[in-house]
Design an enzyme around this catalytic site. Structure first.
Site, PDB file in Angstrom:
ATOM      1  N   GLU A 161       0.804  -1.219   0.000  1.00 35.24           N
ATOM      2  CA  GLU A 161       0.000   0.000   0.000  1.00 35.24           C
ATOM      3  C   GLU A 161       0.841   1.275   0.000  1.00 35.24           C
ATOM      4  O   GLU A 161       0.776   2.085   0.940  1.00 35.24           O
ATOM      5  CB  GLU A 161      -0.955   0.008   1.213  1.00 35.24           C
ATOM      6  CG  GLU A 161      -1.887  -1.186   1.251  1.00 35.24           C
ATOM      7  CD  GLU A 161      -2.909  -1.126   2.388  1.00 35.24           C
ATOM      8  OE1 GLU A 161      -2.926  -0.122   3.123  1.00 35.24           O
ATOM      9  OE2 GLU A 161      -3.687  -2.078   2.532  1.00 35.24           O
ATOM     10  N   GLU A 198      -5.153  -8.737   0.777  1.00 40.28           N
ATOM     11  CA  GLU A 198      -5.826  -8.428   2.052  1.00 40.28           C
ATOM     12  C   GLU A 198      -7.306  -8.221   1.790  1.00 40.28           C
ATOM     13  O   GLU A 198      -7.690  -7.540   0.827  1.00 40.28           O
ATOM     14  CB  GLU A 198      -5.310  -7.128   2.695  1.00 40.28           C
ATOM     15  CG  GLU A 198      -3.964  -7.229   3.328  1.00 40.28           C
ATOM     16  CD  GLU A 198      -3.518  -5.918   3.976  1.00 40.28           C
ATOM     17  OE1 GLU A 198      -4.386  -5.125   4.425  1.00 40.28           O
ATOM     18  OE2 GLU A 198      -2.300  -5.697   4.020  1.00 40.28           O
TER      19      GLU A 198
HETATM   20  O1  IFM Z   1      -4.107  -3.236   9.181  1.00 38.72           O
HETATM   21  C1  IFM Z   1      -4.080  -2.700   7.898  1.00 38.72           C
HETATM   22  C2  IFM Z   1      -2.898  -3.221   7.109  1.00 38.72           C
HETATM   23  O2  IFM Z   1      -1.698  -2.972   7.741  1.00 38.72           O
HETATM   24  C3  IFM Z   1      -2.846  -2.594   5.748  1.00 38.72           C
HETATM   25  N1  IFM Z   1      -4.122  -2.699   5.093  1.00 38.72           N
HETATM   26  C4  IFM Z   1      -5.299  -2.335   5.796  1.00 38.72           C
HETATM   27  C5  IFM Z   1      -5.340  -3.034   7.147  1.00 38.72           C
HETATM   28  C6  IFM Z   1      -6.628  -2.672   7.919  1.00 38.72           C
HETATM   29  O3  IFM Z   1      -6.717  -1.299   8.094  1.00 38.72           O
END
Ligand code: IFM
Length: 442
Positions: free
Chosen positions: A166, A346
């Site tokens: 990210e 994710e």
């Molecule tokens: O916890 C975070 C992660 O580190 C990066 N993506 C989003 C998740 C939830 O906010």
């Protein structure tokens, strides 16, 4: 390693990151990161906490790997902490820090779980920040050296690498809104950080691939942006917000250019940078949590107003919107010409989980996972090339500026005792994976 093809077995996995779970911040020569410093600044973290102990995964990883084995996942996405390997960001490799990942990877392989490592999930060595962090080109070069060291030391067993997690968050939340480390609030800084992150990605990819036949990609947080109405001004606002949230990283990676949304704000591009950044990815990681709905506004950087989620929302107030994931996967299929496998690196949700009588019942999360997995399967049937799905997260952990007040895990962590309690979503995911395996075997 043969390049993945559309018929390769689909990975079901879980994901975590170093600072959110490891703890042991002073152990075995780890250097401080920007998050250690940020957490010490008053008011930055809502519960005043930090990641110094977190889930104590550094010591408890055998138990955590056993939980994954029991769950039936075929892959685990974790991140390597740069300051464990290079306490000063560059220089001499700290073998004691590296040894942790050596042990972790061996334990994963022993459990028949494929390791997917992320090289940077936001824990920049503080020493590099003190020299300018991602505002300096040198940080991208240091990142490539670190990446080469990881692949050189672990590449005999580690085949899957994501360079950055990210980078949009590192750049814009770290340097424009200032809600994340290093806490800067300046558009030019954010744009500069974004470019150096992408340059770091390109150089690190090259460096890892020079060490062996590895699969190297990048993980972006993406969201489908919809206009609140059909009015042309709302549609134009949605395009601007899309260019900001998605295009700022997708465009240079896939097309070799940045969207033109920030007027004269300079981007520190040097000759050849965009050519390097645009070189093909082996895979694209997609972190998806929610859709975005906007209307036009007279004010704000993007002249857009973000509408609050309607219907079901999670504890983060993020709307449960699996259709956004489906649309995103089909769009990415088109944008990549169907040539790059997508991995949902994710997807998950925070809910108010409580430990009652030794159990944690989390029907909201079960529903969330189910509808998003359905969306993934539907997108696959409709032609999207998706190679895997990683639930965020294996266990509750340090949720950055929210501290420990948000639980995203399918395993509950009692932070007072470090006891792990699988939630009902863990049992659901376990059954889901087993069922998918049965279907695949038919
Ligand atoms: O916890 C975070 C992660 O580190 C990066 N993506 C989003 C998740 C939830 O906010």
């Amino acid at each position: 390693m043969p390049a993945p093809n559309r018929n390769a077995p689909f990975h079901f996995g879980v994901a975590t990151s170093s600072y959110q779970i490891e703890g042991a911040v002073h152990q075995d020569g780890r250097g401080p990161s920007i998050w250690d410093r940020f957490c010490q600044e008053p008011g930055r973290i809502i519960d005043g906490s930090d990641g110094s102990v977190a889930c104590d995964h550094y010591h408890r990883y055998p138990e955590d790997v056993a939980l994954m084995r029991e769950l039936g996942v075929s892959a685990y996405r974790f991140s390597v902490a740069w300051p464990r390997l290079f306490p000063e960001g560059r220089g001499k490799l700290n073998r004691a820090g590296l040894a942790f990942y050596d042990r972790l990877i061996d334990a994963l392989l022993e459990a028949q779980i494929t390791p997917f490592a992320t090289l940077y999930h936001w824990d920049l060595p503080l020493a590099l920040q003190e020299r300018g962090g991602w505002l300096r080109r040198e940080t991208a070069l240091a990142f490539a050296d670190y990446a080469a060291a990881v692949a050189g030391a672990l590449g005999d067993r580690l085949r899957w690498y994501s360079t950055l997690n990210e980078p949009w968050v590192s750049a814009f939340v770290g340097h424009l809104t200032g809600e994340h480390a290093p806490g800067t609030q300046n558009l030019a800084a954010a744009v500069s950080a974004a470019h150096h992150l992408l340059l770091g990605h390109a150089l690190a990819k090259q460096a890892v691939k020079a060490q062996g036949d590895h699969q190297v990609g990048i993980v972006l947080n993406l969201s489908t942006v919809y206009p609140g109405t059909e009015r042309p001004e709302d549609q134009a606002a949605a395009q601007r917000v899309d260019a900001y949230h998605n295009g700022w990283f997708l465009d240079p990676l896939l097309r070799g250019s940045y969207p033109k949304i920030f007027g004269e704000t300079p981007i520190p591009i040097q000759d050849g940078d965009l050519e390097e950044i645009q070189k093909p990815l082996d895979f694209l990681g997609v972190n998806y949590y929610r859709k975005t709905v906007v209307t036009a506004s007279e004010s704000g950087l993007l002249r857009a107003r973000y509408l609050p989620g309607v219907g079901e929302v999670t504890q983060m107030n993020w709307e449960v919107s699996p259709e956004g994931l489906y649309d995103l996967l089909l769009r990415l299929g088109q944008e990549t010409g169907g040539k790059i496998p997508l991995y949902i690196t994710e997807n998950g949700a925070a809910y108010h989980d409580e430990l009652v009588g030794g159990r944690v019942d989390d029907p909201g999360r079960v529903h969330f996972l189910q509808v998003h997995l359905d969306a993934v399967q539907r997108a696959r049937r409709d032609g999207a090339w998706v190679g895997g799905y990683f639930a965020w997260s294996l266990m509750d952990n340090f949720e950055w500026a929210y501290g420990y007040s948000r639980r995203f895990g399918i395993v509950y962590v009692d932070y007072a005792t470090q006891k792990r309690v699988p939630k009902s979503s863990y049992a659901w995911y376990q059954r889901y994976i087993a069922e998918q395996r049965r279907l695949e075997a038919r």
